[in-house]
Scaffold this active site. Structure first.
Site, PDB file in Angstrom:
ATOM      1  N   LYS A 139       0.670  -1.211   0.598  1.00 56.78           N
ATOM      2  CA  LYS A 139       0.040  -0.246  -0.126  1.00 56.78           C
ATOM      3  C   LYS A 139       0.700   0.843  -0.065  1.00 56.78           C
ATOM      4  CE  LYS A 139      -3.817  -2.653   2.064  1.00 56.78           C
ATOM      5  NZ  LYS A 139      -4.198  -3.336   3.594  1.00 56.78           N
ATOM      6  N   GLN A 197      -4.861  -1.699   9.598  1.00 57.73           N
ATOM      7  CA  GLN A 197      -5.037  -2.912   8.739  1.00 57.73           C
ATOM      8  C   GLN A 197      -5.096  -4.246   9.607  1.00 57.73           C
ATOM      9  OE1 GLN A 197      -3.740  -3.944   5.571  1.00 57.73           O
ATOM     10  NE2 GLN A 197      -4.050  -5.509   5.743  1.00 57.73           N
ATOM     11  N   ASP A 241     -11.574   2.826   3.584  1.00 58.15           N
ATOM     12  CA  ASP A 241     -11.429   1.868   3.469  1.00 58.15           C
ATOM     13  C   ASP A 241     -13.360   0.928   3.462  1.00 58.15           C
ATOM     14  OD1 ASP A 241      -9.999  -0.857   3.839  1.00 58.15           O
ATOM     15  OD2 ASP A 241      -9.325  -0.381   5.639  1.00 58.15           O
TER      16      ASP A 241
END
Ligand code: NAP
Length: 279
Positions: A53, A97, A120
């Protein structure tokens, strides 16, 4: 005729070129899109995802900051970091994460992220927006799959769509996005009876189970579009998907490989959401 293999790597590179141009326009107006990536503990897979990422951010010119916290981090400590990032003006997107160590309540952490920085799209407010079809961000994996379908010119309208898996991050939002595009959607899970009978009806089959090579050729309708979300390890510890690629490619019309299918598009959609947040 064997399936057309959908090259997620190449498609994602072409989308990233467009995103890079958008970042340049934003920078010219004095805004540098910023993403904070939070990783807690020593999960090796998470480390690989976070590194990918960060690399992708660099590629398109997004500023990224990593916050690596130790395995024993408390929920309170993580919530305090999220609070700080919520208030940071140069950070437009916050990504925590998953999975988190067991002492931390993931739901509470997701709920603490400002919805406008929730790139997200896991926050309940953003999930609600997706449900009613009026959204700011789409969750990265389902959004990436919709882009792959669009790029290949695959029309969803009126098609039989079957999603295997009902997780909050893949299966459920995937079903919703296919429904928004007028697919006739069936969602399967571990209690589904006679799974093969359902999957053989699918014109578009999205597989997100987490079991290596679970979907075999006999479960696929000839000519179907098969999208493999799985990131699993085979008997030789090699990365593979939930779909038995070698047998299914002889039956399907389109098939995504693992690696090089859904994965790169997921990261590309994270970049897209961060740019949207900055805008
Ligand atoms: P998850 O939360 O573990 O959900 C798995 C789903 O599969 C559940 O709904 C489960 O049903 C269902 N399932 C399990 N065994 C089944 C069976 N035998 N028959 C039918 N359904 C079954 O997984 P996830 O987070 O959605 O992830 C799925 C896979 O995608 C994993 O391999 C993950 O690593 C991968 N992934 C990849 C990306 C990417 O960017 N490529 C992104 C996210 C996830 P129940 O609900 O009944 O338990």
């Amino acid at each position: 005729m064997p399936a057309k293999i959908i090259d997620g790597k190449q498609i994602s590179q072409s989308v990233r070129q467009e995103l890079k141009q958008q970042v340049e326009v934003l920078k010219a107006s004095g805004i540098v899109p910023g993403l904070a990536v939070v990783i807690v503990g020593n999960n090796q897979a998470s480390r690989v995802y976070v590194n990918n990422k960060k690399k992708a951010c660099e590629q398109v010119g997004i500023h990224s900051e990593e916050y690596a916290l130790p395995e024993e981090t408390t929920q309170q400590e993580l919530l305090e970091l999220v609070e700080t990032l919520n208030g940071k003006e140069d950070i437009h997107g916050i990504l925590v994460q998953l999975p988190l160590p067991k002492q931390i309540d993931e739901e509470a952490v997701i709920a603490a992220i400002l919805p406008e920085k929730d790139v997200d799209a896991f926050h309940a407010q953003n999930v609600g927006h997706i449900m009613i079809g009026d959204y700011r961000f789409l969750p990265c994996t389902p959004a990436g799959i919709m882009e792959l379908l669009a790029y290949e010119g695959i029309d969803v309208s009126g098609k039989e769509c079957v999603v295997i898996g009902r997780s909050n991050i893949v299966g459920k939002p995937m079903a919703m996005l296919l429904l928004h595009k007028n697919g006739t959607v069936t969602v399967c899970h571990s209690r589904t009876r006679d799974l093969g009978e359902v999957t053989r009806r699918a014109d578009i089959l999205v597989v997100a189970i987490g079991k290596a090579k679970f979907v075999t050729a006999d479960m696929v309708k000839p000519g179907a579009v098969v999208i493999d979300v799985g990131m699993d390890r085979d008997e030789n510890n090699k990365l593979c998907g939930d779909v038995d690629f070698d047998s299914v490619k002889e039956v399907a019309g389109y098939l995504t490989p693992v690696p090089g299918g859904v994965g790169p598009m997921t990261i590309t959609m994270l970049l897209k959401n961060t740019i949207e947040a900055a805008k």
